[in-house]
Design a protein around this motif. Structure first.
Motif, PDB file in Angstrom:
ATOM      1  N   MET A  15      -6.390  60.135  15.160  1.00 22.84           N
ATOM      2  CA  MET A  15      -6.391  59.431  13.881  1.00 22.84           C
ATOM      3  C   MET A  15      -6.041  60.383  12.735  1.00 22.84           C
ATOM      4  SD  MET A  15      -9.651  57.732  11.904  1.00 22.84           S
ATOM      5  CE  MET A  15     -10.493  59.314  11.845  1.00 22.84           C
ATOM      6  N   MET A  16      -6.590  61.579  12.783  1.00 24.73           N
ATOM      7  CA  MET A  16      -6.405  62.539  11.695  1.00 24.73           C
ATOM      8  C   MET A  16      -5.009  63.150  11.681  1.00 24.73           C
ATOM      9  SD  MET A  16     -10.067  64.414  11.788  1.00 24.73           S
ATOM     10  CE  MET A  16     -11.554  63.578  11.261  1.00 24.73           C
ATOM     11  N   ALA A  17      -4.240  62.907  12.722  1.00 26.25           N
ATOM     12  CA  ALA A  17      -2.873  63.433  12.794  1.00 26.25           C
ATOM     13  C   ALA A  17      -1.851  62.449  12.233  1.00 26.25           C
ATOM     14  CB  ALA A  17      -2.525  63.775  14.247  1.00 26.25           C
ATOM     15  N   THR A  18      -2.318  61.304  11.726  1.00 26.38           N
ATOM     16  CA  THR A  18      -1.385  60.282  11.253  1.00 26.38           C
ATOM     17  C   THR A  18      -1.015  60.479   9.783  1.00 26.38           C
ATOM     18  OG1 THR A  18      -3.116  58.741  10.551  1.00 26.38           O
ATOM     19  CG2 THR A  18      -2.366  58.602  12.864  1.00 26.38           C
ATOM     20  N   ILE A  19       0.068  59.857   9.410  1.00 23.82           N
ATOM     21  CA  ILE A  19       0.489  59.870   8.013  1.00 23.82           C
ATOM     22  C   ILE A  19      -0.542  59.133   7.157  1.00 23.82           C
ATOM     23  CG2 ILE A  19       2.241  59.003   6.403  1.00 23.82           C
ATOM     24  CD1 ILE A  19       4.309  59.496   8.655  1.00 23.82           C
ATOM     25  N   GLY A  20      -1.116  58.084   7.709  1.00 21.99           N
ATOM     26  CA  GLY A  20      -2.128  57.334   6.980  1.00 21.99           C
ATOM     27  C   GLY A  20      -3.338  58.193   6.621  1.00 21.99           C
ATOM     28  N   TRP A  21      -3.752  59.068   7.553  1.00 22.14           N
ATOM     29  CA  TRP A  21      -4.874  59.968   7.267  1.00 22.14           C
ATOM     30  C   TRP A  21      -4.504  60.942   6.145  1.00 22.14           C
ATOM     31  CZ3 TRP A  21      -9.892  60.062   8.242  1.00 22.14           C
ATOM     32  CH2 TRP A  21     -10.594  61.231   7.939  1.00 22.14           C
ATOM     33  N   ARG A  22      -3.300  61.483   6.223  1.00 19.16           N
ATOM     34  CA  ARG A  22      -2.840  62.405   5.177  1.00 19.16           C
ATOM     35  C   ARG A  22      -2.828  61.711   3.818  1.00 19.16           C
ATOM     36  NH1 ARG A  22       2.912  63.397   5.614  1.00 19.16           N
ATOM     37  NH2 ARG A  22       2.961  61.731   4.101  1.00 19.16           N
ATOM     38  N   ASP A  23      -2.340  60.466   3.806  1.00 18.80           N
ATOM     39  CA  ASP A  23      -2.317  59.702   2.561  1.00 18.80           C
ATOM     40  C   ASP A  23      -3.733  59.448   2.049  1.00 18.80           C
ATOM     41  OD1 ASP A  23       0.438  59.632   2.714  1.00 18.80           O
ATOM     42  OD2 ASP A  23       0.518  57.570   3.497  1.00 18.80           O
ATOM     43  N   LEU A  24      -4.647  59.139   2.951  1.00 17.71           N
ATOM     44  CA  LEU A  24      -6.038  58.933   2.568  1.00 17.71           C
ATOM     45  C   LEU A  24      -6.631  60.197   1.962  1.00 17.71           C
ATOM     46  CD1 LEU A  24      -8.641  57.253   2.487  1.00 17.71           C
ATOM     47  CD2 LEU A  24      -9.075  58.014   4.852  1.00 17.71           C
ATOM     48  N   MET A  25      -6.350  61.343   2.546  1.00 22.17           N
ATOM     49  CA  MET A  25      -6.882  62.603   2.027  1.00 22.17           C
ATOM     50  C   MET A  25      -6.307  62.909   0.640  1.00 22.17           C
ATOM     51  SD  MET A  25      -9.158  63.717   4.064  1.00 22.17           S
ATOM     52  CE  MET A  25      -9.574  61.986   4.160  1.00 22.17           C
ATOM     53  N   GLU A  26      -5.053  62.543   0.415  1.00 21.25           N
ATOM     54  CA  GLU A  26      -4.468  62.717  -0.922  1.00 21.25           C
ATOM     55  C   GLU A  26      -5.178  61.813  -1.929  1.00 21.25           C
ATOM     56  OE1 GLU A  26      -0.271  62.028  -0.500  1.00 21.25           O
ATOM     57  OE2 GLU A  26       0.023  63.861   0.682  1.00 21.25           O
ATOM     58  N   ASP A  27      -5.468  60.587  -1.520  1.00 11.97           N
ATOM     59  CA  ASP A  27      -6.203  59.672  -2.393  1.00 11.97           C
ATOM     60  C   ASP A  27      -7.605  60.198  -2.685  1.00 11.97           C
ATOM     61  OD1 ASP A  27      -4.036  57.959  -2.419  1.00 11.97           O
ATOM     62  OD2 ASP A  27      -4.881  56.571  -0.943  1.00 11.97           O
ATOM     63  N   VAL A  28      -8.263  60.727  -1.679  1.00  7.94           N
ATOM     64  CA  VAL A  28      -9.605  61.287  -1.853  1.00  7.94           C
ATOM     65  C   VAL A  28      -9.563  62.433  -2.861  1.00  7.94           C
ATOM     66  CG1 VAL A  28     -11.420  62.621  -0.689  1.00  7.94           C
ATOM     67  CG2 VAL A  28     -10.547  60.528   0.359  1.00  7.94           C
ATOM     68  N   GLU A  29      -8.576  63.302  -2.743  1.00  6.18           N
ATOM     69  CA  GLU A  29      -8.430  64.411  -3.696  1.00  6.18           C
ATOM     70  C   GLU A  29      -8.302  63.880  -5.128  1.00  6.18           C
ATOM     71  OE1 GLU A  29      -8.323  67.803  -3.631  1.00  6.18           O
ATOM     72  OE2 GLU A  29      -8.945  67.767  -1.532  1.00  6.18           O
ATOM     73  N   ARG A  30      -7.464  62.847  -5.289  1.00  8.47           N
ATOM     74  CA  ARG A  30      -7.265  62.268  -6.621  1.00  8.47           C
ATOM     75  C   ARG A  30      -8.533  61.598  -7.142  1.00  8.47           C
ATOM     76  NH1 ARG A  30      -2.074  61.252  -4.539  1.00  8.47           N
ATOM     77  NH2 ARG A  30      -2.624  59.159  -3.866  1.00  8.47           N
ATOM     78  N   MET A  31      -9.344  61.060  -6.261  1.00 13.29           N
ATOM     79  CA  MET A  31     -10.587  60.404  -6.665  1.00 13.29           C
ATOM     80  C   MET A  31     -11.660  61.419  -7.043  1.00 13.29           C
ATOM     81  SD  MET A  31     -10.688  57.414  -3.798  1.00 13.29           S
ATOM     82  CE  MET A  31     -12.229  56.684  -4.334  1.00 13.29           C
ATOM     83  N   ILE A  32     -11.689  62.548  -6.343  1.00 10.03           N
ATOM     84  CA  ILE A  32     -12.716  63.562  -6.598  1.00 10.03           C
ATOM     85  C   ILE A  32     -12.530  64.200  -7.965  1.00 10.03           C
ATOM     86  CG2 ILE A  32     -13.470  65.881  -5.908  1.00 10.03           C
ATOM     87  CD1 ILE A  32     -13.262  64.982  -3.011  1.00 10.03           C
ATOM     88  N   GLU A  33     -11.296  64.449  -8.329  1.00  9.61           N
ATOM     89  CA  GLU A  33     -11.021  65.176  -9.576  1.00  9.61           C
ATOM     90  C   GLU A  33     -11.709  64.563 -10.807  1.00  9.61           C
ATOM     91  OE1 GLU A  33      -7.152  66.557 -12.100  1.00  9.61           O
ATOM     92  OE2 GLU A  33      -6.987  66.493  -9.923  1.00  9.61           O
ATOM     93  N   PRO A  34     -11.516  63.291 -11.109  1.00 10.45           N
ATOM     94  CA  PRO A  34     -12.182  62.756 -12.299  1.00 10.45           C
ATOM     95  C   PRO A  34     -13.693  62.594 -12.130  1.00 10.45           C
ATOM     96  CG  PRO A  34     -10.943  61.026 -11.199  1.00 10.45           C
ATOM     97  CD  PRO A  34     -10.610  62.316 -10.517  1.00 10.45           C
ATOM     98  N   LEU A  35     -14.149  62.386 -10.897  1.00 11.05           N
ATOM     99  CA  LEU A  35     -15.585  62.229 -10.666  1.00 11.05           C
ATOM    100  C   LEU A  35     -16.335  63.540 -10.842  1.00 11.05           C
ATOM    101  CD1 LEU A  35     -15.642  59.911  -7.528  1.00 11.05           C
ATOM    102  CD2 LEU A  35     -16.296  59.315  -9.866  1.00 11.05           C
ATOM    103  N   ASN A  36     -15.633  64.634 -10.748  1.00 12.71           N
ATOM    104  CA  ASN A  36     -16.257  65.950 -10.812  1.00 12.71           C
ATOM    105  C   ASN A  36     -16.443  66.430 -12.252  1.00 12.71           C
ATOM    106  OD1 ASN A  36     -17.482  67.782  -9.176  1.00 12.71           O
ATOM    107  ND2 ASN A  36     -15.612  68.786  -8.511  1.00 12.71           N
ATOM    108  N   ASN A  37     -16.343  65.527 -13.209  1.00 13.25           N
ATOM    109  CA  ASN A  37     -16.495  65.849 -14.623  1.00 13.25           C
ATOM    110  C   ASN A  37     -17.806  65.247 -15.131  1.00 13.25           C
ATOM    111  OD1 ASN A  37     -16.333  66.203 -17.358  1.00 13.25           O
ATOM    112  ND2 ASN A  37     -14.470  65.001 -17.627  1.00 13.25           N
ATOM    113  N   ILE A  38     -18.762  66.098 -15.459  1.00 16.34           N
ATOM    114  CA  ILE A  38     -20.057  65.586 -15.897  1.00 16.34           C
ATOM    115  C   ILE A  38     -20.078  65.187 -17.375  1.00 16.34           C
ATOM    116  CG2 ILE A  38     -21.340  66.838 -14.136  1.00 16.34           C
ATOM    117  CD1 ILE A  38     -22.159  68.834 -16.340  1.00 16.34           C
ATOM    118  N   ALA A  39     -19.044  65.483 -18.104  1.00 20.78           N
ATOM    119  CA  ALA A  39     -19.005  65.175 -19.532  1.00 20.78           C
ATOM    120  C   ALA A  39     -19.058  63.668 -19.802  1.00 20.78           C
ATOM    121  CB  ALA A  39     -17.757  65.768 -20.174  1.00 20.78           C
ATOM    122  N   THR A  40     -18.635  62.866 -18.854  1.00 19.71           N
ATOM    123  CA  THR A  40     -18.593  61.423 -19.057  1.00 19.71           C
ATOM    124  C   THR A  40     -19.877  60.720 -18.613  1.00 19.71           C
ATOM    125  OG1 THR A  40     -17.564  61.073 -16.902  1.00 19.71           O
ATOM    126  CG2 THR A  40     -16.086  61.373 -18.786  1.00 19.71           C
TER     127      THR A  40
END
Length: 79
Positions: A15-40
Protein backbone atom coordinates in the motif's frame (compact mmCIF):
# COMPACT_ATOMS: atom_id res chain seq x y z
CA UNK A 1 7.62 -14.36 12.07
CA UNK A 2 4.37 -16.19 11.46
CA UNK A 3 2.76 -16.18 8.02
CA UNK A 4 -0.16 -13.97 9.09
CA UNK A 5 2.15 -11.26 10.43
CA UNK A 6 4.36 -11.54 7.34
CA UNK A 7 1.33 -11.00 5.10
CA UNK A 8 0.20 -8.05 7.24
CA UNK A 9 3.50 -6.23 6.72
CA UNK A 10 3.77 -7.16 3.04
CA UNK A 11 0.30 -5.75 2.38
CA UNK A 12 1.09 -2.59 4.34
CA UNK A 13 4.33 -2.03 2.39
CA UNK A 14 2.52 -2.71 -0.87
CA UNK A 15 0.00 0.00 0.00
CA UNK A 16 2.78 2.42 0.94
CA UNK A 17 4.48 1.90 -2.42
CA UNK A 18 1.54 3.36 -4.36
CA UNK A 19 1.16 6.78 -5.89
CA UNK A 20 -1.95 7.22 -3.77
CA UNK A 21 0.09 6.78 -0.58
CA UNK A 22 2.64 9.33 -1.78
CA UNK A 23 -0.18 11.76 -2.56
CA UNK A 24 -1.68 11.17 0.88
CA UNK A 25 1.66 11.90 2.55
CA UNK A 26 1.93 15.15 0.58
CA UNK A 27 -1.55 16.10 1.78
CA UNK A 28 -0.60 15.24 5.36
CA UNK A 29 2.47 17.48 5.11
CA UNK A 30 0.29 20.35 3.87
CA UNK A 31 -2.20 19.78 6.69
CA UNK A 32 0.45 19.68 9.43
CA UNK A 33 2.03 22.99 8.48
CA UNK A 34 -0.87 25.31 9.41
CA UNK A 35 -1.88 23.19 12.40
CA UNK A 36 1.59 23.55 13.87
CA UNK A 37 1.01 27.27 14.52
CA UNK A 38 -0.10 28.01 18.07
CA UNK A 39 -0.70 31.71 17.39
CA UNK A 40 -4.21 30.98 16.13
CA UNK A 41 -5.29 29.00 19.21
CA UNK A 42 -7.78 30.95 21.32
CA UNK A 43 -8.47 28.65 24.28
CA UNK A 44 -7.48 25.42 26.00
CA UNK A 45 -10.18 23.38 24.29
CA UNK A 46 -8.88 24.46 20.90
CA UNK A 47 -5.34 23.62 22.00
CA UNK A 48 -6.35 20.09 23.04
CA UNK A 49 -8.22 19.59 19.78
CA UNK A 50 -5.23 20.81 17.78
CA UNK A 51 -2.91 18.46 19.70
CA UNK A 52 -5.19 15.56 18.77
CA UNK A 53 -5.20 16.52 15.11
CA UNK A 54 -1.42 16.81 15.04
CA UNK A 55 -1.01 13.53 16.90
CA UNK A 56 -3.05 11.62 14.31
CA UNK A 57 -1.35 13.28 11.35
CA UNK A 58 2.10 12.69 12.83
CA UNK A 59 1.25 9.03 13.45
CA UNK A 60 0.20 8.69 9.83
CA UNK A 61 3.27 10.57 8.63
CA UNK A 62 5.57 8.21 10.55
CA UNK A 63 3.68 4.98 9.89
CA UNK A 64 5.95 3.76 7.09
CA UNK A 65 9.16 4.31 9.03
CA UNK A 66 7.75 2.73 12.20
CA UNK A 67 6.41 -0.25 10.23
CA UNK A 68 9.76 -0.79 8.52
CA UNK A 69 11.58 -0.68 11.84
CA UNK A 70 9.15 -3.12 13.46
CA UNK A 71 9.40 -5.48 10.49
CA UNK A 72 13.20 -5.42 10.62
CA UNK A 73 13.17 -6.06 14.37
CA UNK A 74 10.84 -9.01 13.96
CA UNK A 75 13.03 -10.46 11.22
CA UNK A 76 16.18 -10.06 13.33
CA UNK A 77 14.57 -11.95 16.21
CA UNK A 78 13.68 -14.83 13.89
CA UNK A 79 17.15 -15.22 12.37
Amino acid sequence: MNKELQTYYEERFSMMATIGWRDLMEDVERMIEPLNNIATITDERSLQYRKGELSILTWLQNLKQVSERAYEDLNEKNV
